[in-house]
Enzyme design. Structure first.
Site, PDB file in Angstrom:
ATOM      1  N   HIS A 195       4.688   0.142   0.234  1.00 45.12           N
ATOM      2  CA  HIS A 195       5.472  -0.634   1.192  1.00 45.12           C
ATOM      3  C   HIS A 195       4.629  -1.759   1.776  1.00 45.12           C
ATOM      4  O   HIS A 195       3.403  -1.770   1.638  1.00 45.12           O
ATOM      5  CB  HIS A 195       6.057   0.269   2.287  1.00 45.12           C
ATOM      6  CG  HIS A 195       5.036   1.113   2.982  1.00 45.12           C
ATOM      7  ND1 HIS A 195       4.520   2.257   2.430  1.00 45.12           N
ATOM      8  CD2 HIS A 195       4.415   0.963   4.180  1.00 45.12           C
ATOM      9  CE1 HIS A 195       3.636   2.802   3.251  1.00 45.12           C
ATOM     10  NE2 HIS A 195       3.538   2.029   4.316  1.00 45.12           N
ATOM     11  N   ASP A 243       0.403   4.931   1.958  1.00 47.44           N
ATOM     12  CA  ASP A 243      -0.350   5.281   3.156  1.00 47.44           C
ATOM     13  C   ASP A 243      -1.560   6.165   2.842  1.00 47.44           C
ATOM     14  O   ASP A 243      -1.449   7.153   2.104  1.00 47.44           O
ATOM     15  CB  ASP A 243       0.562   6.002   4.163  1.00 47.44           C
ATOM     16  CG  ASP A 243       1.540   5.031   4.824  1.00 47.44           C
ATOM     17  OD1 ASP A 243       1.141   3.877   5.063  1.00 47.44           O
ATOM     18  OD2 ASP A 243       2.689   5.432   5.089  1.00 47.44           O
ATOM     19  N   HIS A 279       0.830  -1.217   0.000  1.00 49.50           N
ATOM     20  CA  HIS A 279       0.000   0.000   0.000  1.00 49.50           C
ATOM     21  C   HIS A 279       0.860   1.260   0.000  1.00 49.50           C
ATOM     22  O   HIS A 279       2.020   1.248   0.386  1.00 49.50           O
ATOM     23  CB  HIS A 279      -0.910   0.025   1.232  1.00 49.50           C
ATOM     24  CG  HIS A 279      -0.168   0.111   2.540  1.00 49.50           C
ATOM     25  ND1 HIS A 279       0.477  -0.958   3.091  1.00 49.50           N
ATOM     26  CD2 HIS A 279       0.052   1.156   3.384  1.00 49.50           C
ATOM     27  CE1 HIS A 279       1.046  -0.605   4.227  1.00 49.50           C
ATOM     28  NE2 HIS A 279       0.826   0.688   4.433  1.00 49.50           N
ATOM     29  N   ARG A 316       5.813   6.865  14.397  1.00 48.74           N
ATOM     30  CA  ARG A 316       5.599   7.352  13.027  1.00 48.74           C
ATOM     31  C   ARG A 316       4.968   8.739  13.027  1.00 48.74           C
ATOM     32  O   ARG A 316       4.109   9.032  13.859  1.00 48.74           O
ATOM     33  CB  ARG A 316       4.675   6.366  12.294  1.00 48.74           C
ATOM     34  CG  ARG A 316       4.104   6.919  10.997  1.00 48.74           C
ATOM     35  CD  ARG A 316       3.212   5.918  10.284  1.00 48.74           C
ATOM     36  NE  ARG A 316       2.127   6.630   9.632  1.00 48.74           N
ATOM     37  CZ  ARG A 316       1.221   6.081   8.841  1.00 48.74           C
ATOM     38  NH1 ARG A 316       1.261   4.778   8.599  1.00 48.74           N
ATOM     39  NH2 ARG A 316       0.266   6.792   8.288  1.00 48.74           N
TER      40      ARG A 316
HETATM   41 FE   LIG Z   1       1.916   1.997   5.771  1.00 45.20          FE
END
Ligand SMILES: [Fe+2]
Length: 325
Positions: A270, A118, A116, A285
């Protein structure tokens, strides 16, 4: 069979600008950056060098950066506004932009072992994501990345023409199972569905900085092609999703404690390799706001119809996917 794709192998292996050293680690994407300390504010020259490296290499990695959550957020804010993920675990009111992924024997990873980009269910998906490793498994827990610009380049010209101007339907579907069946939970889900309705994004997007064409559909969020029926959508998407699986376009990233990886979410996908459970993996993140997704002009429906029923330009009798080397 794919036409020949030059992975820009002729580019220099190592460059230096404002003390920022960029060393390529992959042919189609990936570079490591040394010469900076992310605990300290970046000069404008350092920032510009990193920003340029992000676009050029799509995945940039910083090793041995023992930084605080505040440092990580400050670093992210140099690139733009940080966004709040509607479904990921965060620090609440104090720092809603900071996502904390804590995976251990009681909390297996959720939903990240699918290719995917993000948050493409948003009208304006993030431009980049930064992930900082705090604790990593002794073995396993790598992240796979793929250049979707290389994936696009690797398609035949016929397929490139065919998909130009088409739009993918992106949906928040992977998050629906997070909601229970109670009336309150259903109401809560409805609230999110209204806030995040399905979005149309060009199947081929133009990167706003590099101007490269990028294949912009992913199996986590793209559920169909606008104007096609389900079977047509599924067959085309299967073909396009397969491009992310070609090893030549990929890079496997290995984490160590205090490794930071930043990826250009406009040009990569990723996949978090789900092989380390029940070992612990703890990551932080931040995500940087993106702009509108722009693509090629919309296809003329008549030309799409014509292309749809045209005889295949080449039939690969081996059934395999064979990029030239
Ligand atoms: Fe992701």
């Amino acid at each position: 069979m794919n036409k020949h794709v030059d992975g820009m192998a002729s580019r220099p292996l190592r460059t230096e600008r404002a003390g920022v050293v960029v060393t390529r680690t992959g042919v189609n994407l990936g570079a490591e950056i040394t010469g900076i300390d992310l605990r300290k504010p970046l000069s404008d020259e350092q920032f510009e060098a990193i920003d340029a490296a992000l676009v050029e290499h799509a995945l940039i990695v910083f090793r041995d950066q023992d930084i605080s959550s505040a440092n990580l957020m400050d670093f992210g804010r140099r690139f733009g506004e940080l966004t709040v993920h509607p479904f990921a675990p965060n620090e609440g009111k104090n720092a809603p932009e900071l996502i904390k992924f804590r995976n251990d024997e009681n909390t297996p990873p959720f939903g990240t072992d699918v290719w995917h980009s993000d948050e493409t269910f948003r009208a304006e998906p993030p431009m980049a994501t930064i992930l900082c490793a705090k604790e990593v498994p002794a073995v396993g827990g790598d992240t796979m990345f793929v250049s979707m610009a290389a994936a696009y380049d690797g398609l035949s010209e016929k397929m490139q023409q065919y998909i130009s101007g088409l739009e993918g339907i992106h949906d928040m579907k992977p998050f629906r199972p997070l909601f229970g069946k109670s009336q309150e939970e259903r109401k809560n889900l409805q609230h999110f569905e209204l806030q995040y309705p399905p979005q149309l994004h060009p199947v081929v997007r133009i990167h706003p900085v590099s101007r490269r064409k990028v294949l912009f559909v992913n199996p986590q969020f793209t559920v169909g092609i606008d104007g096609m029926d389900e079977r047509e959508s599924r067959q085309l998407l299967d073909t396009l999703f397969h491009q992310a699986l070609v090893p030549e376009y990929q890079h496997r990233h290995h984490w160590q404690p205090h490794t930071i990886a930043m990826w250009d979410n406009r040009s990569t996908q990723h996949y978090a390799v789900h092989d380390y459970y029940p070992q612990r993996r703890y990551m932080e993140r931040v995500t940087i706001k993106g702009g509108p997704v722009t693509g090629l002009p919309k296809a003329n429906p008549a030309s799409v119809r014509k292309a749809k029923f045209a005889a295949p330009a080449h039939v690969d009798t081996h059934g395999g996917h064979k990029p030239h080397r």
